[in-house]
Motif scaffolding. Sequence first.
Motif, PDB file in Angstrom:
ATOM      1  N   GLY A  47       0.792  -1.215   0.000  1.00 48.96           N
ATOM      2  CA  GLY A  47       0.000   0.000   0.000  1.00 48.96           C
ATOM      3  C   GLY A  47       0.828   1.269   0.000  1.00 48.96           C
ATOM      4  N   ALA A  48       0.119   2.377  -0.029  1.00 48.04           N
ATOM      5  CA  ALA A  48       0.725   3.708  -0.029  1.00 48.04           C
ATOM      6  C   ALA A  48       0.035   4.551   1.026  1.00 48.04           C
ATOM      7  CB  ALA A  48       0.573   4.369  -1.400  1.00 48.04           C
ATOM      8  N   ASP A  49       0.787   5.447   1.644  1.00 49.70           N
ATOM      9  CA  ASP A  49       0.224   6.362   2.628  1.00 49.70           C
ATOM     10  C   ASP A  49      -0.668   7.394   1.940  1.00 49.70           C
ATOM     11  OD1 ASP A  49       1.547   5.079   4.707  1.00 49.70           O
ATOM     12  OD2 ASP A  49       3.302   6.381   4.550  1.00 49.70           O
ATOM     13  N   VAL A  50      -1.813   7.678   2.567  1.00 52.48           N
ATOM     14  CA  VAL A  50      -2.763   8.647   2.034  1.00 52.48           C
ATOM     15  C   VAL A  50      -3.286   9.522   3.171  1.00 52.48           C
ATOM     16  CG1 VAL A  50      -3.539   7.323   0.026  1.00 52.48           C
ATOM     17  CG2 VAL A  50      -4.625   6.938   2.226  1.00 52.48           C
ATOM     18  N   SER A  51      -3.649  10.736   2.825  1.00 55.17           N
ATOM     19  CA  SER A  51      -4.299  11.656   3.755  1.00 55.17           C
ATOM     20  C   SER A  51      -5.541  12.211   3.081  1.00 55.17           C
ATOM     21  CB  SER A  51      -3.365  12.827   4.099  1.00 55.17           C
ATOM     22  OG  SER A  51      -2.207  12.362   4.731  1.00 55.17           O
ATOM     23  N   GLY A  52      -6.518  12.554   3.873  1.00 58.22           N
ATOM     24  CA  GLY A  52      -7.718  13.163   3.316  1.00 58.22           C
ATOM     25  C   GLY A  52      -8.578  12.181   2.549  1.00 58.22           C
ATOM     26  N   ASP A  53      -9.407  12.725   1.673  1.00 58.40           N
ATOM     27  CA  ASP A  53     -10.364  11.929   0.908  1.00 58.40           C
ATOM     28  C   ASP A  53      -9.703  11.365  -0.344  1.00 58.40           C
ATOM     29  OD1 ASP A  53     -12.095  12.824   2.836  1.00 58.40           O
ATOM     30  OD2 ASP A  53     -13.147  14.227   1.526  1.00 58.40           O
ATOM     31  N   ASP A 128     -14.670  10.637   7.761  1.00 64.18           N
ATOM     32  CA  ASP A 128     -14.566   9.408   8.548  1.00 64.18           C
ATOM     33  C   ASP A 128     -15.432   8.281   7.987  1.00 64.18           C
ATOM     34  OD1 ASP A 128     -12.778  10.548  10.277  1.00 64.18           O
ATOM     35  OD2 ASP A 128     -14.241  10.947  11.864  1.00 64.18           O
ATOM     36  N   ALA A 129     -15.924   8.446   6.749  1.00 61.27           N
ATOM     37  CA  ALA A 129     -16.802   7.441   6.143  1.00 61.27           C
ATOM     38  C   ALA A 129     -16.081   6.701   5.014  1.00 61.27           C
ATOM     39  CB  ALA A 129     -18.063   8.100   5.602  1.00 61.27           C
ATOM     40  N   LEU A 130     -16.363   5.411   4.915  1.00 63.57           N
ATOM     41  CA  LEU A 130     -15.824   4.571   3.852  1.00 63.57           C
ATOM     42  C   LEU A 130     -16.965   4.028   3.014  1.00 63.57           C
ATOM     43  CD1 LEU A 130     -13.272   2.417   5.885  1.00 63.57           C
ATOM     44  CD2 LEU A 130     -12.832   4.547   4.632  1.00 63.57           C
ATOM     45  N   ARG A 131     -16.822   4.133   1.708  1.00 66.81           N
ATOM     46  CA  ARG A 131     -17.761   3.527   0.760  1.00 66.81           C
ATOM     47  C   ARG A 131     -16.995   2.448   0.016  1.00 66.81           C
ATOM     48  NH1 ARG A 131     -20.637   6.488  -4.448  1.00 66.81           N
ATOM     49  NH2 ARG A 131     -21.972   4.749  -5.036  1.00 66.81           N
ATOM     50  N   LEU A 132     -17.403   1.212   0.193  1.00 69.58           N
ATOM     51  CA  LEU A 132     -16.733   0.062  -0.402  1.00 69.58           C
ATOM     52  C   LEU A 132     -17.624  -0.529  -1.488  1.00 69.58           C
ATOM     53  CD1 LEU A 132     -14.405  -2.021  -0.309  1.00 69.58           C
ATOM     54  CD2 LEU A 132     -15.695  -3.199   1.483  1.00 69.58           C
ATOM     55  N   LEU A 143     -22.774  -1.449  -4.029  1.00 76.34           N
ATOM     56  CA  LEU A 143     -22.250  -1.150  -2.702  1.00 76.34           C
ATOM     57  C   LEU A 143     -22.052  -2.451  -1.931  1.00 76.34           C
ATOM     58  CD1 LEU A 143     -21.626   1.068  -0.536  1.00 76.34           C
ATOM     59  CD2 LEU A 143     -24.027   0.822   0.170  1.00 76.34           C
ATOM     60  N   LEU A 144     -20.880  -2.626  -1.364  1.00 76.75           N
ATOM     61  CA  LEU A 144     -20.618  -3.769  -0.497  1.00 76.75           C
ATOM     62  C   LEU A 144     -20.728  -3.369   0.968  1.00 76.75           C
ATOM     63  CD1 LEU A 144     -19.765  -6.731  -0.227  1.00 76.75           C
ATOM     64  CD2 LEU A 144     -17.381  -5.977  -0.356  1.00 76.75           C
ATOM     65  N   ARG A 145     -20.282  -2.162   1.279  1.00 75.78           N
ATOM     66  CA  ARG A 145     -20.306  -1.736   2.677  1.00 75.78           C
ATOM     67  C   ARG A 145     -20.189  -0.222   2.762  1.00 75.78           C
ATOM     68  NH1 ARG A 145     -17.681  -5.117   7.164  1.00 75.78           N
ATOM     69  NH2 ARG A 145     -18.409  -4.000   8.981  1.00 75.78           N
ATOM     70  N   LEU A 146     -20.894   0.361   3.716  1.00 75.72           N
ATOM     71  CA  LEU A 146     -20.731   1.751   4.106  1.00 75.72           C
ATOM     72  C   LEU A 146     -20.351   1.702   5.579  1.00 75.72           C
ATOM     73  CD1 LEU A 146     -21.110   4.610   2.888  1.00 75.72           C
ATOM     74  CD2 LEU A 146     -23.396   4.607   3.901  1.00 75.72           C
ATOM     75  N   ALA A 147     -19.217   2.326   5.949  1.00 72.86           N
ATOM     76  CA  ALA A 147     -18.706   2.151   7.309  1.00 72.86           C
ATOM     77  C   ALA A 147     -18.100   3.436   7.844  1.00 72.86           C
ATOM     78  CB  ALA A 147     -17.658   1.038   7.325  1.00 72.86           C
ATOM     79  N   HIS A 148     -18.024   3.504   9.156  1.00 68.56           N
ATOM     80  CA  HIS A 148     -17.370   4.592   9.867  1.00 68.56           C
ATOM     81  C   HIS A 148     -15.947   4.137  10.197  1.00 68.56           C
ATOM     82  CE1 HIS A 148     -17.124   8.115  12.406  1.00 68.56           C
ATOM     83  NE2 HIS A 148     -16.787   7.380  13.457  1.00 68.56           N
TER      84      HIS A 148
END
Length: 190
Positions: A47-53, A128-132, A143-148
């Motif tokens: 992986g790679a480091d990421v910040s923000g959206d 703080d939300a993830l859309r998978l 959509l597989l998952r919506l998560a905090h």
Amino acid sequence: MNNFYWVNEPRAWHRDGDTLSVVTDGKTDFWSKTWYGFERFSGHFYGADVSGDFTFQVNVKAGFEALYDQAGIMLLGDETHWLKAGIEFNDGAPAIGSVLTLQHSDWATGVFPGDAREFWMRLTRKGDALRLQYSADGRHWPLLRLAHFPGFDQCAVGVMCCTPERAGLSVRFEDFALTPALEKDLHDLS
């Protein structure tokens, strides 16, 4: 992919441009406590480091055969806060699923509607939300998952593969794309 790095580098891997080929080591997994009681942080993550959206997307090709063979994408905050998702061989068939770990792992799994030897995964982080999302054809993205996923200004995103019961799963990851977050409506499946 120039800024990508390994967590638990496998013995056998090769990168050629935008394609990463991996053969898993034995007894590798990511899991924390729930149901089984054990903690594992031995799976392969690139992986790679990421910040923000952001949005991260990748094409995955693998021949799943043994119980818990798995490959897909991963978001890593630290060893006790992460999300992994993709195909996992379970109960004699490949299933689409995800594991969200916020100190304790959960596991959500379902029937994959296509040929699991090739699939696509997409993860979008917005605050703080993830859309998978996943795709069986690279065009339609349910959509597989919506998560905090709270508490991490910087984390790492990339691909993962594991074989808890064996070694030797061959996986090809292609068409890596790390972009600004897709601003699509939640029910836009394109």
